[in-house]
Design an enzyme around this catalytic site. Sequence first.
Site, PDB file in Angstrom:
ATOM      1  N   CYS A   7       0.843  -1.185   0.000  1.00 18.23           N
ATOM      2  CA  CYS A   7       0.000   0.000   0.000  1.00 18.23           C
ATOM      3  C   CYS A   7       0.877   1.233   0.000  1.00 18.23           C
ATOM      4  O   CYS A   7       2.075   1.154   0.216  1.00 18.23           O
ATOM      5  CB  CYS A   7      -0.868   0.044   1.253  1.00 18.23           C
ATOM      6  SG  CYS A   7      -1.976  -1.355   1.403  1.00 18.23           S
ATOM      7  N   GLY A  34      -0.459   0.424  -5.014  1.00 19.25           N
ATOM      8  CA  GLY A  34      -1.758  -0.196  -4.789  1.00 19.25           C
ATOM      9  C   GLY A  34      -2.782   0.354  -5.753  1.00 19.25           C
ATOM     10  O   GLY A  34      -2.945   1.565  -5.854  1.00 19.25           O
ATOM     11  N   ASN A 107       0.317   1.126   5.947  1.00 14.81           N
ATOM     12  CA  ASN A 107       1.084   0.371   4.953  1.00 14.81           C
ATOM     13  C   ASN A 107       1.875  -0.695   5.698  1.00 14.81           C
ATOM     14  O   ASN A 107       2.744  -0.365   6.499  1.00 14.81           O
ATOM     15  CB  ASN A 107       2.017   1.332   4.199  1.00 14.81           C
ATOM     16  CG  ASN A 107       3.020   0.622   3.305  1.00 14.81           C
ATOM     17  OD1 ASN A 107       4.080   1.147   3.019  1.00 14.81           O
ATOM     18  ND2 ASN A 107       2.711  -0.576   2.855  1.00 14.81           N
ATOM     19  N   GLY A 108       1.570  -1.949   5.432  1.00 14.43           N
ATOM     20  CA  GLY A 108       2.309  -3.023   6.095  1.00 14.43           C
ATOM     21  C   GLY A 108       1.385  -4.162   6.476  1.00 14.43           C
ATOM     22  O   GLY A 108       0.300  -4.310   5.919  1.00 14.43           O
ATOM     23  N   CYS A 247      12.790  -3.829   3.968  1.00  7.67           N
ATOM     24  CA  CYS A 247      12.377  -4.794   2.929  1.00  7.67           C
ATOM     25  C   CYS A 247      13.208  -4.565   1.661  1.00  7.67           C
ATOM     26  O   CYS A 247      13.115  -3.514   1.021  1.00  7.67           O
ATOM     27  CB  CYS A 247      10.902  -4.616   2.619  1.00  7.67           C
ATOM     28  SG  CYS A 247      10.369  -5.550   1.182  1.00  7.67           S
ATOM     29  N   TYR A 253      11.909  -3.889  -6.490  1.00  8.90           N
ATOM     30  CA  TYR A 253      10.719  -3.837  -7.321  1.00  8.90           C
ATOM     31  C   TYR A 253       9.660  -2.805  -6.940  1.00  8.90           C
ATOM     32  O   TYR A 253       9.137  -2.112  -7.799  1.00  8.90           O
ATOM     33  CB  TYR A 253      10.063  -5.227  -7.343  1.00  8.90           C
ATOM     34  CG  TYR A 253       8.743  -5.260  -8.046  1.00  8.90           C
ATOM     35  CD1 TYR A 253       8.646  -5.036  -9.417  1.00  8.90           C
ATOM     36  CD2 TYR A 253       7.556  -5.493  -7.345  1.00  8.90           C
ATOM     37  CE1 TYR A 253       7.422  -5.045 -10.068  1.00  8.90           C
ATOM     38  CE2 TYR A 253       6.327  -5.505  -7.989  1.00  8.90           C
ATOM     39  CZ  TYR A 253       6.276  -5.282  -9.351  1.00  8.90           C
ATOM     40  OH  TYR A 253       5.075  -5.282 -10.000  1.00  8.90           O
ATOM     41  N   SER A 294      10.219  -2.560 -14.524  1.00 11.30           N
ATOM     42  CA  SER A 294      11.198  -2.690 -13.437  1.00 11.30           C
ATOM     43  C   SER A 294      12.465  -3.418 -13.876  1.00 11.30           C
ATOM     44  O   SER A 294      13.466  -3.398 -13.169  1.00 11.30           O
ATOM     45  CB  SER A 294      10.571  -3.368 -12.231  1.00 11.30           C
ATOM     46  OG  SER A 294       9.814  -4.468 -12.642  1.00 11.30           O
ATOM     47  N   ASP A 356      14.924  -9.619 -16.059  1.00 10.43           N
ATOM     48  CA  ASP A 356      13.770  -9.245 -15.251  1.00 10.43           C
ATOM     49  C   ASP A 356      14.240  -9.026 -13.819  1.00 10.43           C
ATOM     50  O   ASP A 356      15.309  -9.491 -13.418  1.00 10.43           O
ATOM     51  CB  ASP A 356      12.690 -10.335 -15.308  1.00 10.43           C
ATOM     52  CG  ASP A 356      11.299  -9.750 -15.079  1.00 10.43           C
ATOM     53  OD1 ASP A 356      11.203  -8.570 -14.675  1.00 10.43           O
ATOM     54  OD2 ASP A 356      10.315 -10.477 -15.290  1.00 10.43           O
ATOM     55  N   ASP A 357      13.411  -8.315 -13.029  1.00 11.79           N
ATOM     56  CA  ASP A 357      13.823  -8.043 -11.652  1.00 11.79           C
ATOM     57  C   ASP A 357      13.783  -9.283 -10.789  1.00 11.79           C
ATOM     58  O   ASP A 357      14.520  -9.396  -9.815  1.00 11.79           O
ATOM     59  CB  ASP A 357      12.946  -6.933 -11.043  1.00 11.79           C
ATOM     60  CG  ASP A 357      11.478  -7.276 -11.163  1.00 11.79           C
ATOM     61  OD1 ASP A 357      10.973  -8.056 -10.357  1.00 11.79           O
ATOM     62  OD2 ASP A 357      10.844  -6.777 -12.105  1.00 11.79           O
ATOM     63  N   CYS A 393       5.944 -13.956   2.573  1.00  6.38           N
ATOM     64  CA  CYS A 393       6.246 -12.742   3.348  1.00  6.38           C
ATOM     65  C   CYS A 393       5.170 -12.535   4.415  1.00  6.38           C
ATOM     66  O   CYS A 393       3.982 -12.599   4.118  1.00  6.38           O
ATOM     67  CB  CYS A 393       6.275 -11.542   2.419  1.00  6.38           C
ATOM     68  SG  CYS A 393       6.461  -9.976   3.291  1.00  6.38           S
ATOM     69  N   CYS A 443      15.693  -6.998   5.431  1.00 10.27           N
ATOM     70  CA  CYS A 443      14.925  -8.242   5.451  1.00 10.27           C
ATOM     71  C   CYS A 443      15.183  -8.963   4.133  1.00 10.27           C
ATOM     72  O   CYS A 443      14.969  -8.413   3.055  1.00 10.27           O
ATOM     73  CB  CYS A 443      13.434  -7.960   5.604  1.00 10.27           C
ATOM     74  SG  CYS A 443      12.457  -9.477   5.547  1.00 10.27           S
ATOM     75  N   CYS A 446      12.235 -13.677   2.345  1.00 13.16           N
ATOM     76  CA  CYS A 446      11.617 -14.430   1.261  1.00 13.16           C
ATOM     77  C   CYS A 446      12.659 -15.047   0.322  1.00 13.16           C
ATOM     78  O   CYS A 446      12.311 -15.833  -0.560  1.00 13.16           O
ATOM     79  CB  CYS A 446      10.635 -13.560   0.474  1.00 13.16           C
ATOM     80  SG  CYS A 446      11.388 -12.031  -0.116  1.00 13.16           S
TER      81      CYS A 446
END
Length: 450
Positions: A7, A34, A107-108, A247, A253, A294, A356-357, A393, A443, A446
């Site tokens: 978000c 978002g 956001n989160g 993150c 991205y 991206s 690609d990313d 995540c 972080c 993932c």
Amino acid sequence: MKFSEECGIFGGVSTNYPVAPLIQQGLFVLQHRGQESAGICAGDKDLYIYKNKGLVMEVLNDRVIKNIRGKLGIGHVRYSTQGGSDSTHAQPYAVNYLGEKVAVAHNGNVKSAVDMRKKLEKQGEVFLTTSDTEMLLKKVIRELCKTPSEWTFEEVGRILTENFTGGAWSILFFVPGKIFAYRDPHGYRPMSLCEAEEGVFVSSEDTSFQMLERHLVYHIEPGEGVEITRDGYEIKRFAPEMPSKKCVFEQIYFARPDSNVFGRNVYMSRVELGRKCAIENPVEADIVVPVMESGFAPALGFSQQSGIPLQMGLMRNRFVGRTFILPEQYMRQSSVRRKLTPIIDVVKDKRVIIIDDSIVRGTTSREIVRMLRQAGAKEVHFRSASPQIVNTCQWGVDIPTKKELIANKYEDVDGIREFIEADSLAYLSLEGLKEIFGHEGWCYSCLMHD
Ligand code: SF4
């Protein structure tokens, strides 16, 4: 890329004009964070709210914005990672309490949300939505039990820290006459502050301040926040310092290339990812082609490092939304072809490196390889500018289940290469990624197995 972001939030206090048009423009810049719903709460002591499903300029169009008065406000763009996706889940989320209105935009993702919600329900709390944001606000209300105009920045920060540390929350509160902004003690999501001629504002990404005059930007640290009123603002620490967990996918991205996130320009970081990927995974070829958007900066980095020319071999239809918006697998596959088209004269008879990313499910990558071959590419070499995604995540990013992730479906990279039908496939290593960003303070969950 192919998994969902979270978000975006934008809010603050304007000096001479109504705040709503500034929030509208701020959210418009954050649209990439978002695209499911958008909303605004604004006022002075009282509060007007407007939110709905749709893009910023559809929901918060000029007709709507013209009718929203007041110099204080918060706004939100949403992609649902927790809770439903109907209009009742659009944010900001507002309630009436003891004769006053209070609103929140978040956001989160709050890891402890499910347990906390059950606890509150047993105490008689009723929820209108399934979102963790409503739960978070109601927890604050229950703890404080006093009119919102009496709430202090410190009290709200203490409740957030005591109950939700470990979760990700960059969050804005509108209480009568004040805006409170907080970034969680681990700092998973970014948040910046801007002092400008037009007022003082907080945003998920600092590029949204570029519309303001003579702005001065400050990047809010983990465990820090800001209280903004008509009289000014104060940056305050509300939680002790903790190991930071920024993150890394904000850099890879989510964030816009023109943003500075966690102290780094996103575009420059992505170019570096491409350079590193070229050093680790060289291959002989004629052209480097990005998967737009991206993939562009990493492809440029790959090209600069390898000396292989960058070419726009895939054209992106700018009017098609991002791939992940379509929920079903068969729809996702067809949407790749609606979004990207090969430029035949560029790729025909060429050995192509496609950048690609990242690679999530692998289906987008396979479609791209097939398209390039159909367009006459002699060889297609796939390079991912991030390491393999192997885990989900818990902090607000809607990564598919572990079973759906292509990296977990095959024992080795060659199995994935076969699946995506490329001549060669390689990823940036996790070690290489950490050499760019740092071994600590980020972080990488993932990208690592449990
Ligand atoms: S798990 Fe991945 S997407 Fe989620 S916060 Fe960590 S780095 Fe970001």
